[in-house]
Scaffold this active site. Structure first.
Site, PDB file in Angstrom:
ATOM      1  N   GLU A  43       0.871  -1.159   0.000  1.00 22.11           N
ATOM      2  CA  GLU A  43       0.000   0.000   0.000  1.00 22.11           C
ATOM      3  C   GLU A  43       0.919   1.224   0.000  1.00 22.11           C
ATOM      4  OE1 GLU A  43      -2.730   0.238   3.300  1.00 22.11           O
ATOM      5  OE2 GLU A  43      -3.382   2.247   2.668  1.00 22.11           O
ATOM      6  N   ARG A 268       5.134 -12.905   9.709  1.00 18.50           N
ATOM      7  CA  ARG A 268       5.833 -11.636   9.437  1.00 18.50           C
ATOM      8  C   ARG A 268       7.222 -11.689  10.016  1.00 18.50           C
ATOM      9  NH1 ARG A 268       2.026  -7.592   8.960  1.00 18.50           N
ATOM     10  NH2 ARG A 268       3.519  -5.943   9.308  1.00 18.50           N
ATOM     11  N   LYS A 278       4.615   0.332   9.732  1.00 14.76           N
ATOM     12  CA  LYS A 278       4.651   1.601   8.990  1.00 14.76           C
ATOM     13  C   LYS A 278       4.133   2.747   9.842  1.00 14.76           C
ATOM     14  CE  LYS A 278       3.237   0.009   4.850  1.00 14.76           C
ATOM     15  NZ  LYS A 278       2.454   0.067   3.608  1.00 14.76           N
TER      16      LYS A 278
HETATM   17  P1  ATP Z   1       2.610  -2.345   8.202  1.00 11.39           P
HETATM   18  O1  ATP Z   1       1.985  -3.301   9.155  1.00 11.39           O
HETATM   19  O2  ATP Z   1       4.029  -2.012   8.484  1.00 11.39           O
HETATM   20  O3  ATP Z   1       1.757  -1.136   7.912  1.00 11.39           O
HETATM   21  P2  ATP Z   1       1.514  -3.577   5.882  1.00 11.39           P
HETATM   22  O4  ATP Z   1       1.421  -5.049   5.873  1.00 11.39           O
HETATM   23  O5  ATP Z   1       0.260  -2.854   6.147  1.00 11.39           O
HETATM   24  O6  ATP Z   1       2.694  -3.156   6.840  1.00 11.39           O
HETATM   25  P3  ATP Z   1       1.704  -3.326   3.069  1.00 11.39           P
HETATM   26  O7  ATP Z   1       2.182  -2.201   2.249  1.00 11.39           O
HETATM   27  O8  ATP Z   1       0.271  -3.700   2.985  1.00 11.39           O
HETATM   28  O9  ATP Z   1       2.104  -3.005   4.544  1.00 11.39           O
HETATM   29  O10 ATP Z   1       2.611  -4.596   2.812  1.00 11.39           O
HETATM   30  C1  ATP Z   1       2.886  -5.124   1.551  1.00 11.39           C
HETATM   31  C2  ATP Z   1       3.242  -6.573   1.688  1.00 11.39           C
HETATM   32  O11 ATP Z   1       4.356  -6.720   2.557  1.00 11.39           O
HETATM   33  C3  ATP Z   1       2.099  -7.354   2.288  1.00 11.39           C
HETATM   34  O12 ATP Z   1       1.913  -8.521   1.506  1.00 11.39           O
HETATM   35  C4  ATP Z   1       2.545  -7.685   3.668  1.00 11.39           C
HETATM   36  O13 ATP Z   1       2.048  -8.910   4.085  1.00 11.39           O
HETATM   37  C5  ATP Z   1       4.075  -7.691   3.543  1.00 11.39           C
HETATM   38  N1  ATP Z   1       4.694  -7.325   4.813  1.00 11.39           N
HETATM   39  C6  ATP Z   1       4.539  -6.190   5.511  1.00 11.39           C
HETATM   40  N2  ATP Z   1       5.230  -6.224   6.659  1.00 11.39           N
HETATM   41  C7  ATP Z   1       5.848  -7.417   6.697  1.00 11.39           C
HETATM   42  C8  ATP Z   1       6.713  -8.084   7.629  1.00 11.39           C
HETATM   43  N3  ATP Z   1       7.088  -7.505   8.770  1.00 11.39           N
HETATM   44  N4  ATP Z   1       7.167  -9.326   7.318  1.00 11.39           N
HETATM   45  C9  ATP Z   1       6.803  -9.917   6.169  1.00 11.39           C
HETATM   46  N5  ATP Z   1       5.998  -9.363   5.255  1.00 11.39           N
HETATM   47  C10 ATP Z   1       5.512  -8.133   5.506  1.00 11.39           C
HETATM   48 MG    MG Z   2      -1.346  -3.788   4.662  1.00 15.67          MG
END
Ligand code: ATP
Ligand code: MG
Length: 566
Positions: A43, A268, A278
């Site tokens: 995102e 994760r 984030k």
């Molecule tokens: P945050 O929780 O930091 O806001 P998010 O998952 O909302 O992260 P996205 O931009 O939606 O952020 O993430 C893009 C991809 O990266 C998703 O498929 C998510 O599952 C993966 N991702 C995000 N954080 C991690 C992590 N700590 N370990 C593994 N994969 C991750």
């Molecule tokens: Mg997300």
């Protein structure tokens, strides 16, 4: 040698984690006609971090290993939090890490029209309705884990009425929050996600791709599974928190009777001394706890890049941590190990002095300058050399001299003999102090027969120190970094407080040292080893007159160990 793949498109692995096993099985059973198509779906509401790297390496890596494809898809359904700066940064970071999406750069917003049509279809099938309850009412009537929710009074609206209202939502007739489109599933479903989730909300906000064309935006869950379906994703790899959403994805795709990817969840990445959320990273930046997203203390990919971390080290780290189905936390040390492992092979060795003190070689001819041709990679002579000037007045590390040496101190003190790395053997004669007892300069004599640092008679000289010719040395700012957070888990370290209470006040110190001329000529971003000191990268803050270096990692062996022993 390290596995040093050029990018994530020529990954070869024999790893047999549960995701790769599932894909292998699918291929054997011809589930997706032997095809493998993944996607990385960020995102664009922040910069990518190490956690995302795990997902990038997995999605692009798996695609490459199975001769498949991986899309880059921006999940841009929330215009108020997203912007083009993030889109551009994400593209740059994925590419830097080695992900190549070729011409497959997609945006959920590309599908807004299709998503709208699908919603109309759901309404027609009696599977969605417009709800005029407030957000608060929807929340309080959702029920709990032990109690079912309550049906909305608007749940029984006719298809015609819903079609009309949804169309009017789109045309901008209603203000934000006036109503939403909900799926009509089951308010008593054991899985709360299934209790008539919201599919569309009204947001009179400009979108970074679609401008003011839309004032209704699809919810993440609705848009995500349909985008995967539209793109023909075979294996939708996501993190564990989406386990409960799978049932909803299945329901939506079944209701619409469209293609169905297979979702597989993995844990994760969590890392000690680090936050990987984030929301928290945004807070660090906006409240100025750090100097921007690319502050070298940040776990963002741009921060790590600026710190000097090579993409290969991140890829190798992701390979090493593997995949699991249960959450766990990885030691930061393992990450540093991967950084050192790569830099040890790939960073040229040069000399810099962090805390210089003057050393005079009394029997070395005044005005004489020798140039030593020193290897950039001591173990690989063929990899090139550079000229390092040597003269009567040098700089050495203040710490390499002791007035009162502890036991087993093999460096300089009055009477001791040491090796000036690659140059000569010198013997310390005396030291000069100011009236407060501060060391001003050290006087030595050298053995002219010991050129290159070898004793002519084979006598043992244990200590080796690094040096620079005083007159040729160039002042530099050197930034030393430590963990940004003091505790292993900054999130739980301070009861009643926040992760911000755990910030390490000494996470960055800046020292003014000196470097050899060759170092000043390097391009920003170059990664080097300062002999005996650590790994460093030239920073973009460097100017013509003042080069700046970031410490990427300590050597941990040499210095730290010697210091600890004493
Ligand atoms: P945050 O929780 O930091 O806001 P998010 O998952 O909302 O992260 P996205 O931009 O939606 O952020 O993430 C893009 C991809 O990266 C998703 O498929 C998510 O599952 C993966 N991702 C995000 N954080 C991690 C992590 N700590 N370990 C593994 N994969 C991750
Ligand atoms: Mg997300």
């Amino acid at each position: 040698m390290l596995p040093n793949t050029e990018n994530l498109n020529n990954e070869k692995t024999d790893s047999t984690d549960f995701i790769r096993s599932t894909i292998k099985e699918d291929n054997e059973l011809n589930t997706f006609e032997g095809k493998v198509h993944t996607r990385f779906p960020p995102e664009p509401n922040g910069y990518l971090h190490l956690g995302h790297a795990k997902s990038i390496c997995l999605n692009f890596g798996v695609a490459s290993e199975f001769s498949g494809k991986c899309n880059l898809r921006f999940d841009d359904t929330n215009p108020t939090k997203e912007n083009i700066e993030y889109v551009n940064a994400i593209r740059e970071d994925v590419r830097w890490l080695g992900g190549d999406w070729e011409d497959r750069e997609f945006y959920t917003s590309d599908y807004f029209e299709q998503l709208y049509e699908f919603a109309v279809e759901l309404i027609r099938k009696g599977k969605a309705y417009v709800d005029n309850q407030s957000a608060e009412e929807i929340r309080t009537t959702r029920g709990t884990l032990s109690e079912p929710g309550q049906d909305s009074p608007y749940r029984t609206r006719s298809v015609e009425e819903n079609l009309d209202l949804f169309q009017r939502m789109r045309s901008g007739e209603f203000p934000d929050g006036y109503c939403v489109l909900r799926a009509k599933i089951d308010m008593a479903a054991p899985n709360i996600v299934m209790r008539d989730p919201t599919l569309y909300r009204i947001r009179h906000a400009s979108h970074q791709k679609t401008g003011n064309r839309w004032c209704i935006y699809p919810m993440y869950d609705y848009a995500h599974c349909i985008s995967d379906s539209i793109e023909g994703i075979t294996h939708s790899l996501c993190t564990l928190e989406f386990v409960n959403n799978k049932e909803l994805y299945d329901w939506i795709l079944n209701a619409l009777e469209i293609y169905h990817p297979k979702q597989i969840e993995f844990a994760r990445l969590n890392l000690t001394h680090t936050v990987l959320s984030k929301r928290k990273l945004i807070q660090l930046v906006s409240e100025k706890y750090v100097n921007g997203w690319d502050d070298p203390r940040m776990p963002t990919l741009c921060g790590l890049r600026r710190r000097g971390v090579p993409p290969e080290a991140i890829r190798n780290f992701c390979r090493k941590i593997g995949l699991a189905r249960a959450d766990s936390t990885v030691e930061y040390n393992l990450f540093e190990f991967c950084v050192r492992e790569h830099l040890n092979e790939h960073a040229p060795r040069l000399m810099a002095v962090m805390d210089p003190v003057k050393l005079v070689i009394d029997n070395y001819e005044e005005g004489k300058i020798e140039f030593f041709d020193l290897p950039l990679y001591p173990e690989k002579n063929s990899f090139g050399t550079r000229k390092v000037p040597f003269a009567r007045e040098l700089f050495i590390e203040r710490d390499d001299f002791r007035k009162d040496p502890p036991k087993k101190f093999h460096r300089l003190f009055v009477g001791s003999e040491v090796r000036l790395r690659y140059a000569y053997l010198i013997t310390c004669q005396n030291a000069v102090y100011d009236e407060d007892g501060n060391l001003l300069e050290i006087h030595c004599t050298y053995d002219p027969q010991s050129k290159g640092g070898q004793a002519p008679d084979g006598r043992k000289v244990k200590g080796t120190i690094h040096w620079l010719s005083k007159q040729h040395s160039i002042p530099a700012e050197i930034r030393l970094y430590d963990h940004l957070f003091q505790s292993e888990d900054p999130n739980t370290a301070h009861e009643g407080g926040s992760f911000l209470d755990d910030i390490n006040p000494h996470s960055m110190t800046s020292v003014h040292g000196v470097i050899e001329p060759y170092l000043a000529s390097l391009e920003n971003g170059s990664r080097v080893q300062f002999e005996r000191v650590g790994y460093f990268a030239k920073d973009s803050d460097s100017t013509e007159t003042l080069p700046v270096f970031n410490r990427t990692a300590t050597l941990r062996d040499s210095w730290a160990k010697i210091e600890k022993k004493q």
